[in-house]
Design a protein around this motif. Structure first.
Motif: not given
Length: 416
Positions: A268-281, A328-334
């Motif tokens: 399940f992905t809330d596409d309206e709230e997040f632009l990305y599934d994950a930000f990769i650092a 902030d616009t990514s659902r996850k932070l990796i």
């Protein structure tokens, strides 16, 4: 002098209680004498007695009783008697056995009622015909294998009488205790006349009551402790080796058991709230692995949308603001950790942001990927907190480990 020289047929002579009589050098002159028994001699002149048998060349049986030989060299006295078969020196105050190797015809020796404490086997080294040895009522407290030559201990026709000695029935007597038990027919007087003098618990009891199997082979508690410790250590080492060798297989099994999903499970992905599934650092030096492996697996194979600073952050704006907005616009932070990552200032900034996210209660959004072992100088306080508090996975060359690696990342991405 020459008292018996006129008796050419004399073969047996018994002399006893020679009170006030002195045996002179030639007193026993006899070519025919074969058996001689001498009782108590109250006075011995050593120089005279040393040669008393010089003229008895055919003597075969000699018995001397109740005469003080404590200061007499018995071997020199007996030396002329090359044909001796039987020798008994009883109650004569002898405290040690002199070598009898010159008397190769001896079959019987009796040194009873003396003061003999120990004997060395070399005393009888050449006595191939020797078949009976009597040492009754001396002061023997121990008998070991050196007491007699090995051949005599094994000789079935050899008999030993060491009865009525004050045995020390301890472990030093173990060998003899086993021998007499296995050779009862050769140990004269055993067991009734083989009495212990020590230790106190066996005093005045038969040697047969001494059980070396239980008394002498008790396992030292320190040995038990040592072997137990070694056993536990061996098990620990063995277990550690097995766990290290099969650690990925074990992790994979645990993973399968814990993360088995019901049929029809969908991400399940809330596409309206997040632009990305994950930000990769990540550090740019690790770009090759990011593009060839991580992007291929998550974006191409599983259709996740990743935010990569080199690809997705628009140049020209303030970089810090761009980073914050992208997180902030990514659902996850990796965080893709490596030694290069830990040396990079921007990466340290991203690590600090991850720590703040954890502090705000959003630790479920964070995930760490370790590309390699991080050197100790790079493990700071923030990283320690992250490693202890959030999920992470290590890259490995092991095929099973790689399967766990990617499935763990995908499991993290599937959770909301």
């Amino acid at each position: 002098m020459f008292s018996f020289s006129s008796m050419p047929l004399l073969q047996t002579l018994i002399i006893g209680n020679l009170r006030g009589v002195v045996l002179q050098k030639e007193a026993l002159y006899s070519k025919s004498l074969q058996t001689l028994s001498i009782g108590r001699i109250e006075e011995i002149k050593d120089k005279e007695f040393r040669n008393i048998f010089l003229n008895c060349p055919n003597l075969k049986v000699l018995e001397i009783k109740n005469t003080d030989f404590s200061k007499t060299d018995v071997r020199k006295v007996l030396l002329p008697l090359k044909h001796l078969i039987s020798l008994a020196i009883v109650n004569c105050g002898i405290n040690q056995m002199t070598p009898l190797n010159d008397f190769t015809n001896l079959t019987y020796i009796d040194y009873s009622f003396n003061r003999i404490k120990e004997i060395q086997g070399n005393v009888f080294q050449n006595l191939s015909r020797f078949n009976k040895f009597v040492l009754q009522s001396n002061i023997l407290n121990n008998i070991n294998q050196t007491f007699l030559p090995h051949v005599l201990w094994e000789k079935k026709e050899f008999f030993l009488d060491v009865s009525s000695n004050p045995f020390d029935c301890g472990c030093q007597l173990e060998w003899f205790r086993v021998w007499v038990e296995n050779n009862k027919d050769r140990a004269i007087g055993y067991p009734n006349s083989y009495i212990c003098n020590s230790p106190s618990e066996l005093k005045e009891k038969s040697l047969s009551n001494f059980d070396p199997a239980s008394e002498c082979h008790k396992i030292n508690p320190y040995i038990i402790l040592t072997f137990t410790s070694l056993g536990f250590l061996s098990i620990l080492i063995f277990t550690t080796v097995l766990l290290r060798k099969f650690r990925w297989d074990i992790k994979y099994y645990i993973y399968i058991c814990r993360n088995r999903k019901p049929m029809g499970y969908k991400r399940f992905t809330d596409d309206e709230e997040f632009l990305y599934d994950a930000f990769i650092a990540y550090n740019t030096n690790d770009r090759k692995w990011i593009m060839s492996e991580l992007v291929r697996m998550l974006e191409r194979n599983h259709k996740y949308k990743l935010c990569l600073h080199e690809r997705d952050i628009i140049p020209g704006r303030v970089y810090v603001e761009e980073i914050l907005e992208s997180i902030d616009t990514s659902r996850k932070l990796i965080l893709v950790l490596s030694n290069n990552f830990m040396e990079d200032q921007w990466c340290k900034y991203e690590t600090a942001l991850a720590s703040h996210t954890l502090a705000d209660g959003d630790g479920h959004k964070l995930f760490l990927v370790l590309l390699e072992d991080i050197r100790s100088e790079h493990i700071n306080r923030s990283l320690k907190v992250l490693l202890k508090s959030i999920s992470h996975v290590e890259l490995t060359e092991n095929k099973t480990g790689q399967r766990i690696f990617w499935e763990t990342i995908k499991q993290f991405m599937d959770n909301n």
